[in-house]
Design a protein around this motif. Structure first.
Motif: not given
Length: 255
Positions: A10-17, A34-40, A45-49, A61-68
């Protein structure tokens, strides 16, 4: 009827508007958790907000996504560990191996996955696994790390019934999302062979929107479409699916 989206960005830029509207739309349909996975680290900060804005509904959640996982993956892992030390998270995720886009960093992905599993055990947290064209590689690491304190969710499960049973044998629930509604998704053909106690619901929004929204931006509100499909597959009421899958999510995340 309370529903749980166990995987939504839900923190994705796709939802900024329209983020607040998207969340309200889901809340209006009974999707309250809503359970929120991390990417990198760039998204921390967007997740914390997001959590600050919806403290009763958002679980991070906290973590490093494999594609990153790139050349700087050790620095990114350091950030994950710092986060885990600093505050409460509900899972280590999303973590795993992705060989769909790029195989360049396979060794680094394997190492990052293993390290983050060990942190999950250390902090007594579940893991949330991202697996794309990498079942064998994922299972190999899970086999090496298996223990009573290793458990979690196989996010966006798209494998075979045999792979489903293998994932469950490692104390994993299966995260079922939009793919179950796809005509070529295949998992709807065997899912009724898997006991509902092993299933949790997810959207992976803004990705993988279910039919009839396939190809469009996904939203947590579309969890209803996944729920309706599972009600058909299992031949039980939507209320029963909602109840069981939310209880399953509580079992995994401890909240």
């Amino acid at each position: 009827m309370i529903l749980t989206d166990t995987h939504t960005h839900l923190y994705s830029e796709a939802f900024d508007q329209d983020r607040d509207g998207v969340i309200q739309s889901a809340l209006d349909k009974g999707i309250e958790r809503f359970f929120i996975p991390a990417i990198d680290s760039t998204y921390t900060q967007a997740m914390l907000d997001l959590e600050s804005a919806y403290p009763e509904n958002i679980f991070l959640m906290a973590g490093l996504h494999p594609t990153h996982v790139k050349e700087d993956y050790e620095k990114e892992l350091q950030h994950v560990e710092q986060q885990l030390v600093k505050r409460k998270f509900y899972a280590v995720g999303e973590i795993g191996i992705d060989l769909y886009w790029d195989k360049t960093f396979l060794k680094q992905q394997q190492e990052a996955f293993r390290i983050q599993i060990q942190w999950a055990k250390k902090y007594r947290l579940p893991i949330v696994i991202h697996c794309r064209e990498s079942f064998d590689e994922i299972f190999e690491i899970l086999e090496g790390e298996k223990s009573d304190d290793l458990y979690g969710i196989f996010h966006c499960f798209t494998g075979s019934v045999e792979q489903a049973k293998t994932a469950i044998s490692y104390n994993m629930k299966l995260g079922i999302g939009g793919v179950v509604t796809f005509k070529n998704g295949k998992i709807d053909r065997f899912l009724d062979q898997i006991d509902l106690k092993h299933i949790v619901l997810e959207t992976d929004s803004p990705y993988l929107a279910p039919a009839p929204y396939r190809g469009k931006r996904n939203e947590s509100a579309y969890l209803i479409n996944v729920l309706e499909k599972l009600s058909d597959v299992y031949g039980v009421s939507k209320e029963e699916i909602a109840k069981i899958t939310t209880e399953n999510s509580k079992e995994v995340f401890g909240v």
